[in-house]
Design an enzyme around this catalytic site. Structure first.
Site, PDB file in Angstrom:
ATOM      1  N   TYR A  56      50.665  77.855  50.056  1.00 33.26           N
ATOM      2  CA  TYR A  56      50.978  78.733  51.171  1.00 33.26           C
ATOM      3  C   TYR A  56      52.182  78.169  51.939  1.00 33.26           C
ATOM      4  O   TYR A  56      52.048  77.376  52.868  1.00 33.26           O
ATOM      5  CB  TYR A  56      49.777  78.888  52.102  1.00 33.26           C
ATOM      6  N   PRO A 203      37.541  88.703  50.107  1.00 32.52           N
ATOM      7  CA  PRO A 203      36.131  89.075  50.277  1.00 32.52           C
ATOM      8  C   PRO A 203      35.897  90.515  50.697  1.00 32.52           C
ATOM      9  O   PRO A 203      34.774  90.994  50.630  1.00 32.52           O
ATOM     10  CB  PRO A 203      35.657  88.113  51.382  1.00 32.52           C
TER      11      PRO A 203
END
Length: 279
Positions: A56, A203
């Site tokens: 990231y 999710p």
């Protein structure tokens, strides 16, 4: 009653809804200030598990979290990932689990996060060009040296997990999994049986219209949002599941954290279970 906490590795307690920091902008300016505010709000809301990675921003995300949150609360776990590097022919990102790369990325993470030990370090992906035993052996050596507390894996199969456990004590697995994408159901079942934390990334599902309508209907009945229903379903799926929804919005963050309070009835769970075929 759905438990609100889980002990990773049997000894590291965290709240079961974490925060994925991947979406936080890291460039200097107003967006960076907003990112820091989101990270701080997560901690204010009681989040004790924050997920980041070398990938990231080549460590920029780790630096952002340290700037926003260091010195860290005693109960906060920031877990990071290594094993993806800009070592491709043209400097592009690729899987790279060579020992020297893993060691360097661990040292970099320690420096960026301003800690002496990474309490949970996950291998971002298994590099198919480097023997798995060599990759995991390197992490085990770093663990023995005191730089890593616990070791986890990401995007693995049941066979990968079984093989890895011959070399290291695997305490967590981070695979894609949600209400409408259950391809890794066998991995979740293996983690549940072994008491291994399962951190589903991505999710919250964005599936077909029919599925979305059913989730929205359950949400209306519970006076909740579809996102909260999706997260509550994950929490009820297995006691080892620790969702790490990511956002750059404080409003969405608050919505996600509040999902820990949502309780699905058996009837609601049955309706949601039926939205995706068994893996």
């Amino acid at each position: 009653m759905t438990a609100r906490t889980f002990r990773i590795g049997g000894d590291l307690p965290v709240g079961r809804i974490g925060f994925g920091a991947m979406r936080l902008p890291t460039e200097p300016g107003p967006d960076r200030a907003a990112s820091m505010a989101v990270a701080r709000r997560a901690v204010e809301l009681g989040v004790t598990l924050i997920d980041t990675a070398h990938l990231y921003g080549a460590g920029a995300n780790e630096e952002l979290l340290a700037e926003a949150l260091h010195p860290y609360p005693d109960d906060l776990l920031i877990t990071t990932k290594v094993g993806v590097a800009r070592t491709g022919p043209g400097g592009e990102w690729r899987l790279d689990g060579r020992p020297e790369i893993l060691r360097q990325q661990v040292d970099d993470a320690l420096r960026r996060l301003r800690v002496e030990r990474l309490e949970l370090l996950q291998l971002h992906r298994i590099d198919p060009e480097t023997p798995m035993a060599e990759q995991l052996g390197t992490l085990r050596e770093l663990q023995e040296a005191g730089k890593i507390g616990r070791i986890g894996l990401s995007e693995v199969t049941v066979a990968d997990l079984e093989q890895a456990r011959k070399t290291i004590d695997v305490v967590s697995v981070q695979n894609a999994y949600n209400l409408l994408d259950r391809a890794h159901e066998p991995v979740l079942e293996a983690c549940t049986a072994a008491g291994i934390a399962f951190l589903p990334w991505r999710p919250v599902a964005h599936g077909g219209a029919g599925a979305r309508e059913e989730v929205a209907a359950v949400a209306r009945e519970l006076e909740a949002t579809p996102t909260q229903v999706a997260l509550a379903w994950l929490l009820a799926r297995s006691p080892v599941v620790l969702p790490i929804p990511g956002t750059a919005s404080i409003g969405h963050l608050e919505e996600n954290v509040a999902a820990a309070e949502l309780r699905l009835t058996d009837a609601h769970r049955a309706r949601l279970d039926a939205l995706a075929p068994p893996a």
